[in-house]
Scaffold this active site. Structure first.
Site, PDB file in Angstrom:
ATOM      1  CD1 TRP A 102      -1.880  -2.347   1.839  1.00 51.95           C
ATOM      2  CD2 TRP A 102      -2.869  -1.457   0.050  1.00 51.95           C
ATOM      3  NE1 TRP A 102      -2.813  -3.248   1.392  1.00 51.95           N
ATOM      4  CE2 TRP A 102      -3.434  -2.735   0.289  1.00 51.95           C
ATOM      5  CE3 TRP A 102      -3.335  -0.710  -1.030  1.00 51.95           C
ATOM      6  CZ2 TRP A 102      -4.437  -3.276  -0.514  1.00 51.95           C
ATOM      7  CZ3 TRP A 102      -4.338  -1.244  -1.837  1.00 51.95           C
ATOM      8  CH2 TRP A 102      -4.874  -2.507  -1.571  1.00 51.95           C
ATOM      9  CG  ASP A 170      -3.590   3.765   4.111  1.00 47.29           C
ATOM     10  OD1 ASP A 170      -4.628   3.544   4.766  1.00 47.29           O
ATOM     11  OD2 ASP A 170      -3.289   3.126   3.088  1.00 47.29           O
ATOM     12  CE  LYS A 194      -7.848  -3.279   4.778  1.00 47.07           C
ATOM     13  NZ  LYS A 194      -8.057  -4.551   4.078  1.00 47.07           N
TER      14      LYS A 194
END
Length: 359
Positions: A102, A170, A194
């Site tokens: 990511w 993030d 999540k």
């Protein structure tokens, strides 16, 4: 109905109580005669849902008054582009700590808009740890970007850097899993799927003063100031996802808040890591011990065939989502907030039995 134990990396497990409440309100929300999915985003009924989600986030995370909260679409992946589009200027550099896939995606998008620099990386060791960060050369940077938890490799920042430039994180995979000092960050963002709810909404927490640096030549729908002024209602928001977010936040508050869930998450992770560490090498953890994630436990077995057998037998025992990502191989147990200690104990017992049968 017997519930399957869900160790998927995302979309991930949701609390049963939340699902049951959503089921109850699905047809008739608050005696409105309409499903929550049918509510106009301009209605007073939806406005209450919207504001409740914001106020619960403020309360649970301890968000200071000088921050805005946005509910956007496009996932965290859109934030990889929106951030440099709005805040990277030709004379500045965006700095990155590279800790996984990511981080790589965020860096690749940022390169399309301006100068970037890799401040630290653990790529040469297949992202098995969080690298040490030397911030002496970033003083004139636009911002420092980190990924707080790395779902694929199973690593997590244990302490965040004290950055001399704006710190952007993030937090898609560990937001609200532990207490953090929001004031250390200029921007926190994360997809909901999540720890916060189902997929469809992205939470952005942004320091109000940072908007003063926003670039002018940006399409209106991609400007943060547009969504701040419209209270995330510039275009039709993902109303059902925000409703589910509010239910998950309500559940978290009723179950002791972030402090209590952090303790549970530590216990859950310890159950699985102890099983790995005490297996005499039958299970091998990917992440270095000082960087282990409390959200994603990654481990390998001796070969692919044994791994396939492990995943299938776990599935037969109604435990799903344990296959690892191809970058690491092996297995991964994603144990977000809604996964219980009992779920982790069930998996650990299965792992011990599987080892006894296959050594």
């Amino acid at each position: 109905m017997e519930r399957t134990t869900n160790f998927n990396a995302g979309p991930a497990a949701l609390p049963l109580e939340v699902l049951q409440k959503a089921q109850k309100e699905f047809i008739d929300f608050n005696e409105s005669g309409m499903s929550v999915m049918e509510l106009s985003h301009r209605s007073k009924e939806y406005e209450a849902v919207h504001q409740k989600a914001k106020s619960l986030l403020i309360e649970l995370m301890g968000i200071p008054e000088d921050y805005d909260i946005l509910f956007l679409q496009g996932g965290a992946s859109l934030q990889f582009s929106m951030l440099p589009m709005n805040f990277l200027t030709p004379e500045k550099t965006a700095h990155f700590v590279m800790t996984g896939a990511w981080s790589e995606k965020a860096l690749a998008e940022t390169k399309l808009f301006g100068n970037t620099s890799i401040t630290a990386t653990s790529e040469t060791d297949n992202y098995s740890y969080i690298p040490e960060v030397d911030l002496t050369d970033v003083k004139d940077g636009a911002y420092l970007h980190i990924t707080s938890n790395n779902t694929i490799f199973g690593t997590q920042w244990q302490e965040f850097p004290n950055s001399p430039i704006p710190l952007v994180a993030d937090m898609s995979s560990d937001i609200l899993s532990r207490k953090i000092d929001v004031s250390k960050f200029d921007v926190i963002y994360g997809g909901a799927q999540k720890n916060l709810g189902p997929s469809g909404v992205t939470v952005v927490i942004m320091k109000k003063s940072w908007l003063q640096n926003e670039n002018a030549n940006v399409p209106k729908i991609l400007k943060y100031s547009t969504h701040v002024k419209a209270d995330s209602l510039y275009n039709t928001p993902p109303t059902f996802a925000i409703y589910m977010l509010s239910l998950v936040l309500e559940w978290l508050k009723e179950n002791g808040g972030v402090e209590a869930v952090e303790q549970r998450n530590e216990q859950k992770a310890q159950v699985l890591y102890s099983c790995i560490d005490e297996s005499n090498g039958f299970y091998k953890g990917h992440a270095r011990k000082d960087s282990r994630s409390r959200m994603n436990v990654t481990f390998t077995l001796r070969d692919d065939e044994l791994t396939k057998t492990f995943v299938q037998k776990a599935k037969d025992a109604k435990m799903i989502g344990l296959g690892g990502h191809r970058s690491v191989g092996g297995c991964r147990a994603s144990i977000y907030n809604a996964v219980s200690l009992e779920d982790c104990e069930k998996l650990a017992a299965f792992m011990k039995k599987f080892q006894q049968e296959n050594e």
